[in-house]
Structures are given as C-alpha cells and as structure tokens.
Scaffold this active site. Structure first.
Site, PDB file in Angstrom:
ATOM      1  N   ARG A  69       0.842  -1.185   0.000  1.00 48.94           N
ATOM      2  CA  ARG A  69       0.000   0.000   0.000  1.00 48.94           C
ATOM      3  C   ARG A  69       0.884   1.244   0.000  1.00 48.94           C
ATOM      4  O   ARG A  69       1.932   1.282   0.663  1.00 48.94           O
ATOM      5  CB  ARG A  69      -0.888   0.036   1.254  1.00 48.94           C
TER       6      ARG A  69
ATOM      7  N   HIS B 198      -1.569   0.768  -9.746  1.00 52.96           N
ATOM      8  CA  HIS B 198      -2.239  -0.150  -8.793  1.00 52.96           C
ATOM      9  C   HIS B 198      -2.871  -1.318  -9.565  1.00 52.96           C
ATOM     10  O   HIS B 198      -4.067  -1.589  -9.459  1.00 52.96           O
ATOM     11  CB  HIS B 198      -3.289   0.581  -7.948  1.00 52.96           C
TER      12      HIS B 198
HETATM   13  P1  NDP Z   1      -1.487 -11.419   4.432  1.00 53.07           P
HETATM   14  O1  NDP Z   1      -2.392 -10.944   5.503  1.00 53.07           O
HETATM   15  O2  NDP Z   1      -1.577 -12.841   4.006  1.00 53.07           O
HETATM   16  O3  NDP Z   1       0.039 -11.144   4.832  1.00 53.07           O
HETATM   17  C1  NDP Z   1       0.462  -9.974   5.424  1.00 53.07           C
HETATM   18  C2  NDP Z   1       1.911 -10.152   5.840  1.00 53.07           C
HETATM   19  O4  NDP Z   1       2.384  -8.910   6.373  1.00 53.07           O
HETATM   20  C3  NDP Z   1       2.086 -11.201   6.953  1.00 53.07           C
HETATM   21  O5  NDP Z   1       3.254 -11.932   6.745  1.00 53.07           O
HETATM   22  C4  NDP Z   1       2.218 -10.336   8.205  1.00 53.07           C
HETATM   23  O6  NDP Z   1       2.988 -10.915   9.254  1.00 53.07           O
HETATM   24  C5  NDP Z   1       2.976  -9.154   7.649  1.00 53.07           C
HETATM   25  N1  NDP Z   1       2.815  -8.001   8.520  1.00 53.07           N
HETATM   26  C6  NDP Z   1       1.685  -7.302   8.787  1.00 53.07           C
HETATM   27  N2  NDP Z   1       1.939  -6.309   9.656  1.00 53.07           N
HETATM   28  C7  NDP Z   1       3.257  -6.399   9.962  1.00 53.07           C
HETATM   29  C8  NDP Z   1       4.111  -5.673  10.794  1.00 53.07           C
HETATM   30  N3  NDP Z   1       3.658  -4.639  11.521  1.00 53.07           N
HETATM   31  N4  NDP Z   1       5.401  -6.027  10.863  1.00 53.07           N
HETATM   32  C9  NDP Z   1       5.844  -7.084  10.124  1.00 53.07           C
HETATM   33  N5  NDP Z   1       5.094  -7.824   9.304  1.00 53.07           N
HETATM   34  C10 NDP Z   1       3.812  -7.480   9.227  1.00 53.07           C
HETATM   35  O7  NDP Z   1      -1.722 -10.451   3.187  1.00 53.07           O
HETATM   36  P2  NDP Z   1      -1.505 -10.753   1.645  1.00 53.07           P
HETATM   37  O8  NDP Z   1      -0.173 -11.337   1.459  1.00 53.07           O
HETATM   38  O9  NDP Z   1      -2.676 -11.457   1.083  1.00 53.07           O
HETATM   39  O10 NDP Z   1      -1.562  -9.254   1.048  1.00 53.07           O
HETATM   40  C11 NDP Z   1      -0.644  -8.270   1.473  1.00 53.07           C
HETATM   41  C12 NDP Z   1      -1.071  -6.903   1.007  1.00 53.07           C
HETATM   42  O11 NDP Z   1      -0.855  -6.753  -0.396  1.00 53.07           O
HETATM   43  C13 NDP Z   1      -2.554  -6.567   1.143  1.00 53.07           C
HETATM   44  O12 NDP Z   1      -2.893  -6.221   2.465  1.00 53.07           O
HETATM   45  C14 NDP Z   1      -2.720  -5.414   0.182  1.00 53.07           C
HETATM   46  O13 NDP Z   1      -2.460  -4.198   0.847  1.00 53.07           O
HETATM   47  C15 NDP Z   1      -1.640  -5.665  -0.858  1.00 53.07           C
HETATM   48  N6  NDP Z   1      -2.210  -6.023  -2.171  1.00 53.07           N
HETATM   49  C16 NDP Z   1      -1.917  -5.208  -3.224  1.00 53.07           C
HETATM   50  C17 NDP Z   1      -2.371  -5.513  -4.483  1.00 53.07           C
HETATM   51  C18 NDP Z   1      -1.991  -4.686  -5.654  1.00 53.07           C
HETATM   52  O14 NDP Z   1      -2.503  -4.918  -6.755  1.00 53.07           O
HETATM   53  N7  NDP Z   1      -1.097  -3.738  -5.497  1.00 53.07           N
HETATM   54  C19 NDP Z   1      -3.221  -6.704  -4.718  1.00 53.07           C
HETATM   55  C20 NDP Z   1      -3.455  -7.485  -3.538  1.00 53.07           C
HETATM   56  C21 NDP Z   1      -2.964  -7.136  -2.313  1.00 53.07           C
HETATM   57  P3  NDP Z   1       2.509 -12.258   9.984  1.00 53.07           P
HETATM   58  O15 NDP Z   1       2.695 -13.343   8.951  1.00 53.07           O
HETATM   59  O16 NDP Z   1       3.444 -12.396  11.106  1.00 53.07           O
HETATM   60  O17 NDP Z   1       1.074 -12.053  10.351  1.00 53.07           O
HETATM   61  C1  OXD Z   2      -6.053  -5.651  -3.121  1.00 56.22           C
HETATM   62  C2  OXD Z   2      -5.655  -4.691  -4.139  1.00 56.22           C
HETATM   63  O1  OXD Z   2      -5.930  -5.370  -1.926  1.00 56.22           O
HETATM   64  O2  OXD Z   2      -5.966  -4.904  -5.330  1.00 56.22           O
HETATM   65  O3  OXD Z   2      -6.511  -6.757  -3.493  1.00 56.22           O
HETATM   66  O4  OXD Z   2      -5.019  -3.689  -3.814  1.00 56.22           O
END
Ligand code: NDP
Ligand code: OXD
Length: 316
Positions: A231, A279
């Site tokens: 993000r 995005h």
């Molecule tokens: P998940 O919830 O599966 O994974 C999130 C990861 O981030 C986990 O490993 C989590 O740690 C880690 N995390 C969260 N907060 C912290 C922190 N404070 N410190 C360290 N690690 C942290 O999410 P996804 O992998 O499914 O998606 C990730 C993000 O990708 C989404 O939230 C979205 O914002 C973005 N996204 C963007 C898209 C785009 O087109 N640009 C499309 C889809 C998603 P832990 O494993 O320990 O919980």
């Molecule tokens: C998502 C994105 O969060 O597209 O899936 O950003």
C-alpha cells in the site's frame, strides 16, 4: 426471489467486468446494487465491497458477513459505522499468481537493467551494460503472507537469493526469515526490497529515509532497489524521492502511492530509474472473487467457519 438471502454488490471496479461476472454467480440469490440509490438493501445478509458507499451500513443494517473485493482491507476498516461482523478478505490463486508475476517481473527488470536500456533505446544508444546473475542479488520480501510467500518461492525459481521479514517468524524452506526484531539485519542484507505489507497503524510510513538508509549498498547492482505493491500509505514519498535522487536507492518499482490516482505532475513519472504501474500489480478477477464469496457463504450457511477472516486487532 426473497431479499433475505440477498447479496449487495458495491464494487468500484470496471462495470462491464462486474456485469459479466454476475452472469455466472449467485444463482437463486437476489443481487442488489448499492450504486442504485432506490434499491432497498434493508434485508440483505451479505455485501461484497471495494471502496463502498459511505452510507452502506445504514442502508444495509442486517449484514452478517462483509467481503472485501481485494486482499487488502484498509479501505474497509476505516469505514464509518462499520458493523461488528466478520470481514472476509479475498484470497485466491488468481490474485496470488498475478502478484508473483508482477514481483518477479520487477525484480528481473532491475536485474536486467530495463530502465537503463529503455533510456538508451529512446536515445538510439547501442551500449551493453554489465550483467550480474540473479544469484548474486538478495531480494528481501517484507510481508510473508499469502502473497509474500508465493512471490518468495517464485523469485527463488528465478535464482535470486531470497530472505523474508514478517511480524511473526516463518519457517520457509530455502528462505532465511526474520521477525519484527530482526528488521535491521534483514535490511542490511537486501539488494532489492519488496514491500507486500498490509496498511495498518504499524506499517504506515514504514518505508522512510531511515529504512532506505539501512539497505545494502555496493551489492551486484551497486545501489539498492525498492519495489512496493503493498500500500502507498506505507511509503513516505518525499523520503523516497530524496533517496532516489541522492543515490541511496538506485531504482524503484511502484504500483501503489500515497494518493491514487497519481497526479499527472507527480515527480515519479519523470524519474528514469522508476517503473510505475497504476495499482495493477494484481487486480481482482471478478469471477474468481464471486466464486470465493459463494464458497464462503455456503460455509456460513452450513454452520462451518468462514475462511480468511480479518483480525481487527492487527488490522489485516
Ligand atoms: P497477508 O495478511 O496474508 O500477509 C500480510 C503479511 O504482512 C504477513 O506476513 C504479516 O505478518 C505481515 N505483517 C503485517 N503487519 C506487519 C508488521 N507490523 N510487521 C511485520 N510484518 C507485518 O496479506 P496478503 O499477502 O494477502 O496481502 C498483502 C497486502 O498486499 C494486502 O494487504 C494489500 O495491501 C496488498 N495487495 C496489493 C495488491 C496490488 O494490486 N497492489 C493486490 C493485492 C494485495 P505475519 O505473517 O506475522 O502475520
Ligand atoms: C487488493 C488490491 O488489496 O488490489 O486486493 O489492492
């Protein structure tokens, strides 16, 4: 058709894609469009949302489950009048695969000097640049969730050395991992940093001058590269511009921004070492999204637990 099983659709996606996908989804269930202000949503049990209308929850007070149209839920958790019901995020092979394609593409683009060769092509310059191998570069993936883990695995297939960082330590074969306390060591090893973090109170502004300054200098690319598809709120863009201009960073690939859409006069557009996508790293496939929602509704109505429910404490 009874409105008591109704599902509300409030997706700010391409209308044609939503219409086409609805032709194959929610058989036997009433589908209500929140964009139709005349529509009575008062009995609806489910809603599928991406950047929904501000008054959705006032119009639909009987919702039992809220489905995010994407993997990220920052757009939901900040909504006014958000009811205390389960929020299910979108997790699907299509979304995961698309993100990994984008991450691998960006890492390879910097490895194979695509920004420099594009500049040379525009200037009609024929000059071969030095070419390190993928194995000479360490890619640090920040966020080892659904998307981060798949990206890490696919980067390894391409030969990169991959390390990862997450809040809680992970065990991933062939990938050295770090937990929250190991951030500095993790950064000091990364030649390419990939951000796949959700936007939460803890991750807002995490990619700042101090963090960029801790990345490894003098690796096979000379200077570190920053790649972000998590993000935009996690990156401090004025720090990022400075880091790119002063050589703290050698390049960047950015899919997300503090403010979207990126304004036409934003500095990033004209930075030769920055690759921009709008995005679009991993857009939700709407058919796959509706099938995922159907599966979860079937579980809910059969008394089984929902999957991919958001933890409101951590914010993802
Ligand atoms: P998940 O919830 O599966 O994974 C999130 C990861 O981030 C986990 O490993 C989590 O740690 C880690 N995390 C969260 N907060 C912290 C922190 N404070 N410190 C360290 N690690 C942290 O999410 P996804 O992998 O499914 O998606 C990730 C993000 O990708 C989404 O939230 C979205 O914002 C973005 N996204 C963007 C898209 C785009 O087109 N640009 C499309 C889809 C998603 P832990 O494993 O320990 O919980
Ligand atoms: C998502 C994105 O969060 O597209 O899936 O950003």
């Amino acid at each position: 058709m009874s409105s008591e099983n109704a599902v509300v659709i409030d997706l700010k996606f391409e209308r044609r894609e939503v219409d086409a996908a609805l032709g194959h989804a929610f058989a036997g269930r009433q589908v209500l469009r929140a964009s139709d202000r005349e529509q009575d949503l008062s009995q609806a049990r489910y809603a599928v949302v991406w950047k929904p209308e501000a008054d959705l929850f006032k119009r639909a007070p009987k919702l039992e489950v809220l489905f995010s149209g994407g993997a990220g839920v920052d757009h939901v958790l900040t909504l006014p009048d958000l009811p205390d019901i389960p929020i299910v995020r979108f997790v699907d092979h299509s979304l995961t695969t698309r993100m990994s394609e984008w991450v691998v593409l960006q890492c390879l683009s910097h490895l194979r000097q695509v920004p420099a060769y594009s500049r040379q092509q525009r200037e009609h310059v024929w000059r071969e640049l030095s070419q390190p191998e993928a194995k000479e570069l360490t890619v640090g993936v920040m966020g080892l969730g659904v998307l981060g883990q798949d990206s890490a695995a696919k980067l390894k297939v391409m030969g990169f050395d991959v390390i990862g960082w997450s809040r809680r330590k992970k065990e991933i074969e062939g990938v050295e991992t770090f937990d929250a306390n190991g951030l500095d060591e993790f950064l000091s090893r990364a030649d390419i940093l990939v951000g796949l973090l959700p936007l939460t109170e803890e991750t807002r502004g995490i990619f700042d001058a101090s963090l960029f300054g801790k990345l490894r200098q003098g690796g096979a690319l000379g200077k570190p590269v920053f790649i972000n598809a998590g993000r935009g709120g996690s990156q401090v863009e004025k720090d990022l511009v400075t880091a790119l201009r002063t050589g703290v960073l050698g390049g960047a690939s950015l899919d997300v921004f503090e403010a979207e859409p990126l304004s036409s006069d934003n500095l990033f557009w004209d930075m030769g070492n920055v690759i921009i996508t709008p995005h679009a790293a991993s857009a939700s496939d709407v058919r796959a999204l509706f099938h995922h929602v159907e599966r979860q509704i079937a579980r809910h109505e059969a008394g089984e637990p929902l999957q991919h429910v958001v933890d409101r404490q951590t914010g993802y």
